[in-house]
Design a protein around this motif. Structure first.
Motif, PDB file in Angstrom:
ATOM      1  N   ASN A   1       5.529  -7.169  -4.745  1.00 50.16           N
ATOM      2  CA  ASN A   1       5.890  -7.382  -3.346  1.00 50.16           C
ATOM      3  C   ASN A   1       6.886  -6.346  -2.833  1.00 50.16           C
ATOM      4  OD1 ASN A   1       5.798  -8.729  -0.894  1.00 50.16           O
ATOM      5  ND2 ASN A   1       7.578  -9.990  -1.397  1.00 50.16           N
ATOM      6  N   SER A   2       7.241  -5.381  -3.669  1.00 49.59           N
ATOM      7  CA  SER A   2       8.270  -4.419  -3.283  1.00 49.59           C
ATOM      8  C   SER A   2       7.654  -3.085  -2.883  1.00 49.59           C
ATOM      9  CB  SER A   2       9.235  -4.196  -4.441  1.00 49.59           C
ATOM     10  OG  SER A   2      10.163  -3.175  -4.125  1.00 49.59           O
ATOM     11  N   ILE A   3       8.231  -2.458  -1.845  1.00 46.31           N
ATOM     12  CA  ILE A   3       7.774  -1.132  -1.448  1.00 46.31           C
ATOM     13  C   ILE A   3       8.502  -0.049  -2.249  1.00 46.31           C
ATOM     14  CG2 ILE A   3       7.133  -1.846   0.888  1.00 46.31           C
ATOM     15  CD1 ILE A   3       9.739  -0.590   1.881  1.00 46.31           C
ATOM     16  N   TYR A   4       9.421  -0.466  -3.134  1.00 47.48           N
ATOM     17  CA  TYR A   4      10.142   0.476  -3.974  1.00 47.48           C
ATOM     18  C   TYR A   4       9.487   0.528  -5.345  1.00 47.48           C
ATOM     19  CZ  TYR A   4      13.415   0.271  -0.171  1.00 47.48           C
ATOM     20  OH  TYR A   4      13.961   0.340   1.086  1.00 47.48           O
ATOM     21  N   GLY A   5       9.632   1.654  -6.006  1.00 49.08           N
ATOM     22  CA  GLY A   5       8.949   1.825  -7.281  1.00 49.08           C
ATOM     23  C   GLY A   5       7.609   2.495  -7.079  1.00 49.08           C
TER      24      GLY A   5
ATOM     25  N   MET B   1       0.832  -1.202   0.000  1.00 47.95           N
ATOM     26  CA  MET B   1       0.000   0.000   0.000  1.00 47.95           C
ATOM     27  C   MET B   1       0.869   1.255   0.000  1.00 47.95           C
ATOM     28  SD  MET B   1      -2.995  -1.286  -0.055  1.00 47.95           S
ATOM     29  CE  MET B   1      -3.906   0.261   0.104  1.00 47.95           C
ATOM     30  N   GLY B   2       0.380   2.271  -0.667  1.00 47.35           N
ATOM     31  CA  GLY B   2       1.128   3.509  -0.731  1.00 47.35           C
ATOM     32  C   GLY B   2       0.231   4.724  -0.622  1.00 47.35           C
ATOM     33  N   TRP B   3       0.842   5.828  -0.271  1.00 46.47           N
ATOM     34  CA  TRP B   3       0.183   7.139  -0.276  1.00 46.47           C
ATOM     35  C   TRP B   3       0.952   8.062  -1.212  1.00 46.47           C
ATOM     36  CZ3 TRP B   3      -4.404   8.381   1.881  1.00 46.47           C
ATOM     37  CH2 TRP B   3      -4.911   7.563   2.890  1.00 46.47           C
TER      38      TRP B   3
ATOM     39  N   ARG C   1       3.370  -5.650   2.727  1.00 44.21           N
ATOM     40  CA  ARG C   1       2.148  -6.417   2.915  1.00 44.21           C
ATOM     41  C   ARG C   1       1.863  -6.697   4.388  1.00 44.21           C
ATOM     42  NH1 ARG C   1       3.339 -11.001  -1.737  1.00 44.21           N
ATOM     43  NH2 ARG C   1       2.799  -9.725  -3.563  1.00 44.21           N
ATOM     44  N   GLY C   2       2.890  -7.081   5.112  1.00 45.78           N
ATOM     45  CA  GLY C   2       2.704  -7.414   6.518  1.00 45.78           C
ATOM     46  C   GLY C   2       2.863  -6.231   7.451  1.00 45.78           C
TER      47      GLY C   2
END
Length: 122
Positions: free
Chosen positions: A102-106, A34-36, A53-54
């Motif tokens: 699955n990555s929080i980067y990008g 999830m992102g803002w 995710r977790g």
């Protein structure tokens, strides 16, 4: 298909706080990063924060590091953005988004909410 609905925006004085929420439909919320993001008038949309995710990993834009905190409650299908020490330059429409990666980067996200306005007065 995932539907995202943001809430919690409003008008606040500089130095104040707000907490944004984003409720997601569906039963696979925990499978999404999830992102803002935010978009100020006349400017491009920019990344604000992301959470794994977790919920164990997160990252922030330099401009909000130390002031904003992203968190999530997978049991409630909700992601939050706690915003403290707000500045007039934080004024923007804030969007939540989710991605199957699955990555929080990008910054490539698959689904977006409609946005909620945050206005910080000086």
């Amino acid at each position: 298909q995932v539907q995202l609905v943001e809430s919690g925006g409003g008008l606040v004085q500089a130095g104040g706080s707000l907490r944004l929420s984003c409720a997601a439909s569906g039963r696979t919320f925990s499978s999404y990063v999830m992102g803002w993001f935010r978009q100020a008038p006349g400017k491009e949309r920019e990344f604000v924060a992301a959470i794994s995710r977790g919920g164990t990993n997160s990252r922030y834009a330099d401009s909000v590091q130390g002031r904003f905190t992203i968190s999530r409650d997978n049991a409630k299908n909700t992601v939050y953005l706690q915003m403290n020490s707000l500045k007039p330059e934080d004024t923007a429409v804030y969007y939540c988004a989710c991605r199957t990666s699955n990555s929080i980067y990008g910054n490539e996200y698959d689904y977006w909410g409609q946005g909620t306005q945050v206005t910080v007065s000086s």
